[in-house]
Every structure is written in structure tokens, then in C-alpha cells.
Design an enzyme around this catalytic site. Structure first.
Site, mmCIF file in Angstrom:
data_model
loop_
_atom_site.group_PDB
_atom_site.id
_atom_site.type_symbol
_atom_site.label_atom_id
_atom_site.label_comp_id
_atom_site.label_asym_id
_atom_site.label_seq_id
_atom_site.Cartn_x
_atom_site.Cartn_y
_atom_site.Cartn_z
ATOM 1 N N LEU A 60 0.842 -1.207 0.000
ATOM 2 C CA LEU A 60 0.000 0.000 0.000
ATOM 3 C C LEU A 60 0.870 1.247 0.000
ATOM 4 O O LEU A 60 1.599 1.500 0.967
ATOM 5 C CB LEU A 60 -0.907 -0.003 1.226
ATOM 6 C CG LEU A 60 -1.763 -1.256 1.424
ATOM 7 C CD1 LEU A 60 -2.703 -1.074 2.614
ATOM 8 C CD2 LEU A 60 -2.546 -1.579 0.155
ATOM 9 N N ALA A 103 -0.351 4.457 -1.510
ATOM 10 C CA ALA A 103 -1.145 5.512 -2.149
ATOM 11 C C ALA A 103 -1.417 6.699 -1.234
ATOM 12 O O ALA A 103 -1.956 7.710 -1.668
ATOM 13 C CB ALA A 103 -2.482 4.927 -2.630
ATOM 14 N N GLY A 104 -1.040 6.568 0.059
ATOM 15 C CA GLY A 104 -1.453 7.586 1.041
ATOM 16 C C GLY A 104 -0.816 8.953 0.793
ATOM 17 O O GLY A 104 0.178 9.082 0.088
ATOM 18 N N GLY A 132 -4.427 -1.318 17.431
ATOM 19 C CA GLY A 132 -5.368 -2.425 17.274
ATOM 20 C C GLY A 132 -4.793 -3.605 18.051
ATOM 21 O O GLY A 132 -3.659 -3.998 17.811
ATOM 22 N N ASN A 176 -9.942 -12.188 17.991
ATOM 23 C CA ASN A 176 -10.623 -10.884 17.890
ATOM 24 C C ASN A 176 -9.587 -9.786 17.693
ATOM 25 O O ASN A 176 -8.421 -9.951 18.030
ATOM 26 C CB ASN A 176 -11.407 -10.620 19.189
ATOM 27 C CG ASN A 176 -12.486 -9.566 19.014
ATOM 28 O OD1 ASN A 176 -12.738 -9.092 17.896
ATOM 29 N ND2 ASN A 176 -13.122 -9.188 20.099
ATOM 30 N N ASN A 213 -1.495 -5.131 16.286
ATOM 31 C CA ASN A 213 -1.504 -5.347 14.841
ATOM 32 C C ASN A 213 -0.366 -4.550 14.194
ATOM 33 O O ASN A 213 -0.306 -3.330 14.319
ATOM 34 C CB ASN A 213 -2.867 -4.871 14.316
ATOM 35 C CG ASN A 213 -2.977 -4.943 12.811
ATOM 36 O OD1 ASN A 213 -2.093 -5.475 12.139
ATOM 37 N ND2 ASN A 213 -4.070 -4.408 12.283
ATOM 38 N N HIS A 257 28.549 26.074 5.340
ATOM 39 C CA HIS A 257 29.573 26.770 6.141
ATOM 40 C C HIS A 257 29.147 26.887 7.600
ATOM 41 O O HIS A 257 28.043 27.361 7.887
ATOM 42 C CB HIS A 257 29.786 28.213 5.644
ATOM 43 C CG HIS A 257 29.615 28.411 4.178
ATOM 44 N ND1 HIS A 257 30.660 28.314 3.292
ATOM 45 C CD2 HIS A 257 28.519 28.686 3.432
ATOM 46 C CE1 HIS A 257 30.222 28.544 2.065
ATOM 47 N NE2 HIS A 257 28.923 28.766 2.123
#
Ligand code: TTP
Length: 393
Positions: free
Chosen positions: A6, A8-9, A135, A146, A160, A308
């Protein structure tokens, strides 16, 4: 297996460095950030890369072209940056069978990515002592049971890490509703996978989400730390290189220079005479670091000039920045508190005791400018001779 990357952000939290460069193309050691991701995917056995591009897409295409490291590359264009699930949806017509998804702005240890690719449906994880802003994954008998976003009462410390292998059926699950922050999130697709198949958590040894300017410094600290000394450019006999310093072909290190590695001097760059480069420092392509300049733990992007009598510490200089003679960057607060930086209009702690300044592409400082810790100059901004800059401009 195909690997979707991914890229595209818009990278708004990384501004002004992403003013004209997509975040995945920001330099990390000798390659763009996203090339480290692609390398990990190729090393893990990807047989095709599907790059999702959008913001400044041509710069990503120009780098990867149609084959990368012997692996065919396809492009999927995400017209509007509507979220990570939407980005994968753009890639879906190219996908056939189980597929991996990697964020183009996350550094992961390559061995961990290989384990992920071998695990079937899976999600990369890392431990965080305080997982409440991530997450968080709950597990049950070796599978993920979960995922909960930013829980006050986290079910574990496994978070995550934004790299996944999805079952082929997941291409039918990408049309998720927008989240609270109005993006179509891949974590909602992961939740659907968890409900449908066994998803294995694969713990990574190293992971860095590169979203904000100081994380670009951290990414470079990590990757430059793996350098091995290599001197292929022109180095004066009167220069001293300590430790793992790489001088690429076509780079020049002049008399009286001291470089303490890890440091990478890229092709076309010149350092010295009489300059001091230390810490994990990237001197990018065609950068000039001149007489009596000290650069410490910084990223100097292509074409920047510090010619400089200047000090640049713990800072990021965007492309074609020009630092006027005698400019000094302060990188430590006298109250010893972590330096703050503006991210999307809000002051945010970098968590770093030492952090200097972020100079957007094409910014120039007048002679004898002094920059306070945590100031950002926007693209093309200027300062007057002798100015003290204590707020962003
Ligand atoms: P983010 O870091 O969440 O988004 P971003 O890169 O746009 O940065 P910012 O939040 O600072 O504006 O994205 C995670 C990854 O997913 C990153 O590699 C970019 C990619 N991405 C897309 O390809 N399309 C999208 O619509 C979004 C939101 C992200």
C-alpha cells in the site's frame, strides 16, 4: 504468493517532507522506505508485487518500473485515499488466490515477513507494553480470536503490525463501511477473516510504523545501524572514518573530515573540508556538507546544502534545503522534557530528549539563523539573517 504493497497515502502527518514526495519514497538509508518493504516481500518469496499508488504515483512507478529484483510489478491506482481496505479493493482485480498485504510505510524484520508468508492466513504482531493506542489482538489456542481498536481494557499486549496474509475469499470482503475516522479500514477485513478462517499471529522482532518526521529518523537509525564499512568514493588521506561508514561511488570526503559511523554518504555528495559527521546520519545524493559543519544523527535529503559553519543535530532536511552560513539547530530543551513537533496542526511529543528541526523541501535559512528544538519550516520557507526561529513557519 502475490504481495500487495500500500503506497497511495498522502502522508499528511509527515508534512512538509511529503509536500512533493509520497511518504513511501522518503529515504531510509540507501533506498526509499517502500523499497525496504518490497525487499522483505521478495525475500519472503513474493512472486508478484502489486503496488497500490495514488498520491504522486509516478514517483513510485519510476522507481519500481515493471520488474523489481526479478519479480514482476503491477500497479493499481487508488483514485481517492479512502482507506486501506479501499486501497486493497483497487488491487483486487489483479489478485488470484491467497495474498499478502504490507503497508508501504512500515519497516518489518525480513525474517518475520518470511514466517508470515509461510503461515497461511496470518497477521503480523508486536508486543507493546501499553497497547491502548493500537489495534489489539485477542488469541485463542494459537489463532487470533478478535481485534479491538484502541481498547481501554486491552485483551493482550499483542498489537496489529499492519502486515497480513489473507485467504483468497477476502477479495469479496473489501467493501467495508467507513470507520469513525471515515476511512474504509483493512482491520475490518481482518475481523471478517478471523470470523471465517484460522488466522495465525506472527510476532515480529522489529517493526516501525513510519508516520511522523522523527520516525523517519528512527527508520534511518535502524537501517544505518546495519551498514558495513564500504569506501568506494574519493576519500582524502587526511580524512578519518571511524566504524561503519559507507562512501558511495561518486561521493567525496575532503581533508580534515571526521566521520563516525554508522553514516552513509551517497553518490554525488561532498563532505568537507574540516567537517564532522556523526551519529546515524544519512548524507543524501548530491548533498553538500561544507567547511566547519557538524551534522549529528540527521537525515539530509537529496540536494541539501549545509556549506559553512553550522550545526545540524537530530534533524531532517528535505530536498534542496539550503542552510545559510552559521545556522545552528538546537536539539535539547533546557527543561529536559521531550521535544514536541507540530503534526497536523497539533503539538505532539516526539518522545525524544534530542530532536532538532524539520526543514521542508527548498527551505532556506539566512546566515546566523538559530532554530529552536521542534520547529518546522514549510516547503520553500525562508528566515532572515540572524533570526531566532521559535515557532513553525
Ligand atoms: P496511513 O499511514 O494511515 O496513511 P497515510 O500514508 O496517508 O498517512 P497520513 O495518515 O499521515 O496522512 O496509511 C497506512 C498505509 O496505507 C500507508 O502505506 C499508505 C497506505 N494507504 C493507502 O494506500 N491508501 C489509503 O487510502 C490510505 C489511508 C493509506
Amino acid at each position: 504468493m502475490q504481495a500487495v504493497v500500500l503506497a497511495a497515502g498522502r502522508g499528511t502527518r509527515m508534512r512538509p517532507l511529503t509536500e512533493s514526495l509520497p511518504k513511501p519514497m522518503l529515504p531510509v538509508a540507501d533506498r526509499p522506505l517502500v523499497a525496504h518493504v518490497a525487499d522483505a516481500a521478495v525475500a519472503a518469496g513474493a512472486d508478484e508485487l502489486v503496488l497500490v499508488v495514488g498520491y504522486e504515483a509516478d514517483l513510485v512507478r519510476d522507481y519500481f518500473r515493471s520488474t523489481y529484483e526479478g519479480v514482476p510489478v503491477r500497479y493499481a491506482v487508488q483514485e481517492e485515499q479512502d482507506g486501506t481496505a479501499d486501497a486493497v479493493r483497487a488491487a483486487a482485480p489483479h489478485l488470484d488466490g491467497e495474498f499478502a498485504v504490507l503497508n508501504g510505510d512500515n519497516l518489518c524484520d525480513p525474517a518475520g515477513v518470511r514466517t508470515l508468508f509461510e503461515a497461511g492466513p496470518s497477521v503480523a504482531t508486536v508486543h507493546r507494553e501499553d497497547p491502548t493506542s493500537y489495534g489489539v489482538l485477542a488469541t485463542d489456542g494459537g489463532s487470533v480470536s478478535n481485534i479491538v481498536e484502541k481498547p481501554a481494557d486491552p485483551p493482550s499486549t499483542l498489537v496489529n503490525a499492519g502486515a497480513y496474509v489473507f485467504p483468497a475469499a477476502a477479495t469479496d470482503w473489501l467493501d467495508v463501511p467507513p470507520s469513525e475516522r471515515d476511512e474504509r479500514e483493512l482491520t475490518d477485513v481482518l475481523a471478517r477473516s478471523i470470523d471465517s478462517v484460522d488466522v495465525t499471529p506472527v510476532e515480529l522482532d522489529g517493526w516501525l510504523d513510519v508516520g511522523r518526521p522523527w520516525e523517519l529518523l528512527e527508520a534511518n537509525e535502524w537501517q544505518l545501524g546495519d551498514l558495513e564499512r564500504r569506501v568506494e568514493g574519493t576519500v582524502s588521506e587526511d580524512a578519518t572514518l571511524h566504524g561503519d561508514v559507507v562512501v558511495e561511488p561518486g561521493a567525496r570526503v575532503d581533508d580534515g573530515v571526521v566521520i563516525e559511523g554508522p553514516a552513509l554518504i551517497r553518490s554525488g555528495a561532498s563532505v568537507g573540508p574540516n567537517a564532522y559527521v556523526r551519529g546515524a546520519t544519512l548524507v543524501g545524493k548530491d548533498v553538500s556538507v561544507g567547511h566547519a559543519v557538524e551534522v549529528k544523527n540527521s537525515v539530509l535529503m537529496a540536494g541539501a546544502n549545509v556549506n559553512h559553519l553550522s550545526y545540524v543535530g537530530d534533524s531532517v532536511l528535505g530536498r534542496d534545503v539550503n542552510v545559510g552560513a552559521g545556522t545552528n539547530v538546537a536539539n535539547l530543551r533546557h527543561d529536559d522534557r521531550p521535544v514536541e513537533l507540530t503534526v497536523k496542526g497539533e503539538r505532539v511529543s516526539t518522545g525524544r530528549r534530542k530532536f532538532g528541526a524539520v526543514l521542508g523541501p527548498g527551505a532556506s535559512t539566512g546566515i546566523n539563523t538559530s532554530l529552536d528544538p521542534g520547529v518546522t519550516l514549510s516547503a520553500g520557507a525562508t528566515t532572515l539573517p540572524g533570526e531566532r526561529v521559535d515557532r513553525d513557519r
